[in-house]
Write an enzyme that holds these catalytic residues in place. Structure first.
Site, short mmCIF file in Angstrom:
data_model
loop_
_atom_site.label_atom_id
_atom_site.label_comp_id
_atom_site.label_asym_id
_atom_site.label_seq_id
_atom_site.Cartn_x
_atom_site.Cartn_y
_atom_site.Cartn_z
CE LYS A 13 -2.16 -1.20 3.84
NZ LYS A 13 -1.59 -2.53 4.15
NE ARG A 84 -4.18 -1.70 9.12
CZ ARG A 84 -3.17 -1.13 8.47
NH1 ARG A 84 -3.23 0.13 8.12
NH2 ARG A 84 -2.11 -1.83 8.15
NE ARG A 123 7.80 -3.20 6.22
CZ ARG A 123 6.50 -2.94 6.19
NH1 ARG A 123 6.02 -2.08 5.32
NH2 ARG A 123 5.67 -3.56 7.01
NE ARG A 125 6.61 -0.82 9.72
CZ ARG A 125 5.52 -0.70 8.96
NH1 ARG A 125 5.56 0.03 7.86
NH2 ARG A 125 4.40 -1.31 9.28
NE ARG A 136 1.87 -5.70 10.67
CZ ARG A 136 3.02 -5.40 10.08
NH1 ARG A 136 4.15 -5.95 10.52
NH2 ARG A 136 3.06 -4.59 9.07
#
Ligand code: B4P
Length: 179
Positions: A13, A84, A123, A125, A136
């Site tokens: 996104k 969301r 990634r 994070r 998630r």
């Protein structure tokens, strides 16, 4: 023109948002970026949000709806990572309606879970560890995926395959929006 970009965590996104804001001159409203800015600033809201985000859960509807309400403009907007939940989607419809605006398109970026887990581990994070990622994905299925039907019924849903070359995905998105 107001656009929502919807998809599982790590579907891309944020990545495709950069293309969309430049191509269609939209104001970028990313609730994830806003929350990370609060964390970086060490605000009370940021302190509250950090542990929730690191665990891969959703920050409360009240907080994120409030953040969006404060950022609405009369320019075209791109909503990235918001809504969301159904409550957030209904609140957004109501907020826009109060200002004689509406959601025009909802882009759904579709990516399979295995690919998502791989991308997010790469990634790295603070909320990209395997346990948080799995949570998630569960949270997405339970709380966010009902939005697909919500916007399909409003005839606003545009489905895009989110796997493959980033620029090719952008081209597909442009074609869909330009109809
Ligand atoms: P977000 O900031 O929205 O992030 P995300 O869903 O993890 O990622 P996104 O889909 O934007 O992926 P990206 O482009 O970065 O949310 C973070 C957290 O904030 C949530 O878990 C929640 O706790 C909280 N939050 C945010 N909004 C909320 C709300 N409305 N309500 C409640 N809580 C909220 O891409 C991921 C990776 O894939 C990148 O490394 C990218 O380079 C790579 N990638 C992208 N496209 C690719 C492609 N085509 N091929 C290969 N790799 C690709």
């Amino acid at each position: 023109m107001n656009i929502i970009i919807l998809g599982a965590p790590g579907a891309g996104k944020g990545t495709q948002s950069e293309f969309l804001i430049q191509t269609f001159a939209l104001e970028h409203l990313s609730t994830g970026d806003m929350l990370r800015a609060e964390i970086a600033a060490g605000s009370d809201l940021g302190k509250q949000a950090k542990s929730i985000m690191d665990a891969g859960d959703l920050v409360s509807d009240e907080i994120v709806i409030g953040m969006i309400r404060n950022r609405l403009t009369d320019k075209g907007m791109l909503f990235d990572g918001f809504p969301r939940t159904l409550a957030q989607a209904e609140a957004l419809d109501a907020l826009l309606q109060e200002n004689n605006m509406q959601v025009d398109h909802v882009l759904l970026l579709e990516v399979e879970n295995n690919e998502i887990i791989e991308r997010m581990l790469a990634r790295g994070r603070t909320d990209d560890n395997e346990e948080a990622i799995r949570n998630r994905l569960k949270v997405y299925d339970k709380q966010t995926s009902p939005l697909v039907d919500y916007y399909r019924k409003q005839d606003k849903l545009l489905r895009v395959c989110g796997v493959g070359d980033v620029q090719e995905i952008s081209r597909q998105i442009r074609k869909l929006i330009e109809g």
